[in-house]
Design an enzyme around this catalytic site. Structure first.
Site, PDB file in Angstrom:
ATOM      1  N   HIS A  18       0.818  -1.217   0.000  1.00  0.00           N
ATOM      2  CA  HIS A  18       0.000   0.000   0.000  1.00  0.00           C
ATOM      3  C   HIS A  18       0.853   1.268   0.000  1.00  0.00           C
ATOM      4  O   HIS A  18       0.447   2.292  -0.556  1.00  0.00           O
ATOM      5  CB  HIS A  18      -0.963  -0.024   1.189  1.00  0.00           C
ATOM      6  N   HIS A  41      -8.456  -7.579  -7.562  1.00  0.00           N
ATOM      7  CA  HIS A  41      -8.760  -8.479  -6.439  1.00  0.00           C
ATOM      8  C   HIS A  41      -8.835  -7.578  -5.205  1.00  0.00           C
ATOM      9  O   HIS A  41      -7.872  -7.439  -4.455  1.00  0.00           O
ATOM     10  CB  HIS A  41      -7.675  -9.536  -6.260  1.00  0.00           C
ATOM     11  N   SER A 100      -6.849  -1.935  -0.289  1.00  0.00           N
ATOM     12  CA  SER A 100      -6.368  -1.184  -1.451  1.00  0.00           C
ATOM     13  C   SER A 100      -7.434  -0.292  -2.114  1.00  0.00           C
ATOM     14  O   SER A 100      -7.113   0.844  -2.485  1.00  0.00           O
ATOM     15  CB  SER A 100      -5.734  -2.130  -2.481  1.00  0.00           C
ATOM     16  N   GLU A 118     -14.235  -7.868  -7.185  1.00  0.00           N
ATOM     17  CA  GLU A 118     -14.117  -8.783  -6.046  1.00  0.00           C
ATOM     18  C   GLU A 118     -15.126  -9.914  -6.274  1.00  0.00           C
ATOM     19  O   GLU A 118     -16.295  -9.666  -6.520  1.00  0.00           O
ATOM     20  CB  GLU A 118     -14.393  -8.035  -4.731  1.00  0.00           C
ATOM     21  N   ASP A 143     -14.923 -11.756 -12.102  1.00  0.00           N
ATOM     22  CA  ASP A 143     -13.604 -12.378 -12.003  1.00  0.00           C
ATOM     23  C   ASP A 143     -12.524 -11.376 -12.418  1.00  0.00           C
ATOM     24  O   ASP A 143     -12.449 -10.956 -13.573  1.00  0.00           O
ATOM     25  CB  ASP A 143     -13.591 -13.603 -12.938  1.00  0.00           C
ATOM     26  N   GLY A 144     -11.662 -11.011 -11.474  1.00  0.00           N
ATOM     27  CA  GLY A 144     -10.621 -10.019 -11.741  1.00  0.00           C
ATOM     28  C   GLY A 144      -9.608 -10.474 -12.790  1.00  0.00           C
ATOM     29  O   GLY A 144      -8.928  -9.642 -13.403  1.00  0.00           O
ATOM     30  N   ASP A 164      -3.739  -8.438  -7.277  1.00  0.00           N
ATOM     31  CA  ASP A 164      -3.344  -8.886  -5.935  1.00  0.00           C
ATOM     32  C   ASP A 164      -4.149 -10.130  -5.543  1.00  0.00           C
ATOM     33  O   ASP A 164      -4.988 -10.083  -4.643  1.00  0.00           O
ATOM     34  CB  ASP A 164      -3.608  -7.709  -4.965  1.00  0.00           C
TER      35      ASP A 164
HETATM   36  N1  SAM Z   1      -6.089  -6.007  -2.762  1.00  0.00           N
HETATM   37  C1  SAM Z   1      -6.575  -6.130  -1.390  1.00  0.00           C
HETATM   38  C2  SAM Z   1      -5.829  -5.137  -0.528  1.00  0.00           C
HETATM   39  O1  SAM Z   1      -4.644  -4.851  -0.803  1.00  0.00           O
HETATM   40  O2  SAM Z   1      -6.422  -4.633   0.430  1.00  0.00           O
HETATM   41  C3  SAM Z   1      -6.401  -7.533  -0.862  1.00  0.00           C
HETATM   42  C4  SAM Z   1      -6.904  -8.586  -1.770  1.00  0.00           C
HETATM   43  S1  SAM Z   1      -6.788 -10.214  -1.174  1.00  0.00           S
HETATM   44  C5  SAM Z   1      -5.107 -10.563  -1.219  1.00  0.00           C
HETATM   45  C6  SAM Z   1      -7.427 -11.114  -2.540  1.00  0.00           C
HETATM   46  C7  SAM Z   1      -8.925 -10.930  -2.769  1.00  0.00           C
HETATM   47  O3  SAM Z   1      -9.237 -11.499  -4.059  1.00  0.00           O
HETATM   48  C8  SAM Z   1      -9.814 -11.638  -1.777  1.00  0.00           C
HETATM   49  O4  SAM Z   1     -10.727 -10.705  -1.235  1.00  0.00           O
HETATM   50  C9  SAM Z   1     -10.577 -12.694  -2.613  1.00  0.00           C
HETATM   51  O5  SAM Z   1     -11.919 -12.892  -2.187  1.00  0.00           O
HETATM   52  C10 SAM Z   1     -10.541 -12.076  -3.983  1.00  0.00           C
HETATM   53  N2  SAM Z   1     -10.612 -12.982  -5.137  1.00  0.00           N
HETATM   54  C11 SAM Z   1     -10.210 -14.275  -5.249  1.00  0.00           C
HETATM   55  N3  SAM Z   1     -10.349 -14.708  -6.519  1.00  0.00           N
HETATM   56  C12 SAM Z   1     -10.814 -13.653  -7.237  1.00  0.00           C
HETATM   57  C13 SAM Z   1     -11.117 -13.450  -8.607  1.00  0.00           C
HETATM   58  N4  SAM Z   1     -10.955 -14.434  -9.501  1.00  0.00           N
HETATM   59  N5  SAM Z   1     -11.561 -12.242  -9.004  1.00  0.00           N
HETATM   60  C14 SAM Z   1     -11.714 -11.217  -8.102  1.00  0.00           C
HETATM   61  N6  SAM Z   1     -11.454 -11.356  -6.790  1.00  0.00           N
HETATM   62  C15 SAM Z   1     -10.997 -12.551  -6.362  1.00  0.00           C
END
Ligand code: SAM
Length: 280
Positions: A18, A41, A100, A118, A143-144, A164
């Site tokens: 961050h 994500h 983030s 998300e 889906d990210g 991420d």
């Molecule tokens: N980026 C965030 C931060 O820095 O505060 C933390 C993200 S965390 C490491 C990963 C997130 O991705 C989780 O909330 C999870 O539910 C989500 N996730 C998992 N697979 C995903 C996908 N295919 N597309 C979008 N989100 C996804």
């Protein structure tokens, strides 16, 4: 989808990621022209540091817990100020930690936009509620991993994509490379920042050498480790791959990273690195 960021929010890896995210956003603000931050994500947005999840790991104590009470001075303090301004706490330990999308949103100007993705239904619902009525933020239950191939470039043609993923499934390193390749094809001028864990040395080395040998231009690798590399489960550090890094980033991180490393060190193996992987 078992991963929940609530267990890890505010840990040393979040602070590192961050702080760099904030520096890139501050760089984008040097020009008046609008930009977009795309968070593939995103997580739930705000994390209660007194929650059962946060208490179970206590990870934030060795991350934002240390940084929010550290005496950081000089250039590093100035450079960290935008990031720390997004974390509440009035100089003491915060009771919440922003993820983030919230950090990015708190740093945007009125002409800038945030798109967040998300896939976990509960985290998506929390994030969407947080940004309800905010016309600068679009929150997607999608889906990210599809962003690089389908949602780029943004109409502003300036900005940053943060990738991420949770690293709970095999193949995440390969998906990162694929996302970078697609992203470069669709948006050669976009800044991309990808997070990875330092815990599977073999996989990280394969990932890095694949990037070095790739045709993807202008990649750097930045890492911060808080303790000696170890085969024990759990992270000993984390890394960021950045494509099209701002030209000031190297100098800025040379001020910030030694301080973050010292303040969050868990043993004498704490260290940081900044390395160019491919040319501009
Ligand atoms: N980026 C965030 C931060 O820095 O505060 C933390 C993200 S965390 C490491 C990963 C997130 O991705 C989780 O909330 C999870 O539910 C989500 N996730 C998992 N697979 C995903 C996908 N295919 N597309 C979008 N989100 C996804």
């Amino acid at each position: 989808m078992n991963y929940r960021h609530a267990f890890h929010a505010g840990n040393f890896a979040d602070v590192f990621k961050h702080a760099v995210l904030a520096r890139i956003i501050e760089y984008l603000k040097r020009k008046e022209a609008p930009f977009r931050v795309i968070d593939t994500h995103a997580g739930r947005g705000i994390y209660d540091l007194a929650s059962v999840e946060a208490g179970k790991t206590g990870e934030w104590i060795n991350g934002i817990g240390k940084i929010s009470t550290a005496r950081i001075t000089g250039n590093a303090s100035d450079l960290l100020a935008p990031y720390l301004s997004t974390v509440s706490g009035d100089g003491g330990e915060p009771d919440q930690y922003p993820g983030s999308p919230v950090i990015a949103r708190r740093l945007l100007r009125k002409q800038d936009r945030l798109s967040a993705f998300e896939l976990h239904p509960e985290d998506h619902a929390e994030l969407a509620a947080l940004f309800a009525g905010d016309w600068q933020a679009r929150i997607n239950l999608l889906d990210g991993w599809l962003v690089s191939g389908a949602h780029l470039p943004p109409k502003e043609k300036r900005g940053l994509v943060l990738i991420d993923p949770p690293f709970e499934k095999a193949g995440e390193f390969d998906r990162m490379i694929d996302a970078l390749q697609k992203g470069e094809r669709r948006w050669p001028g976009g800044i991309f920042m990808l997070w990875y864990p330092l815990k599977h040395d073999g996989e990280v080395e394969r990932f890095i050498s694949a990037l070095r040998g790739s045709a993807i231009r202008d990649l750097i690798r930045v890492e911060l480790q808080v303790k000696k590399a170890s085969p024990e489960p759990g992270l000993y550090g984390s890394g960021l791959i950045i494509k099209n890094p701002p030209f000031v980033l190297k100098e800025e991180l040379e001020s910030i990273l030694p301080v973050l490393t010292t303040e969050m060190a868990q043993d004498a193996g704490a260290d940081w690195r900044f390395e160019r992987l491919t040319e501009e």
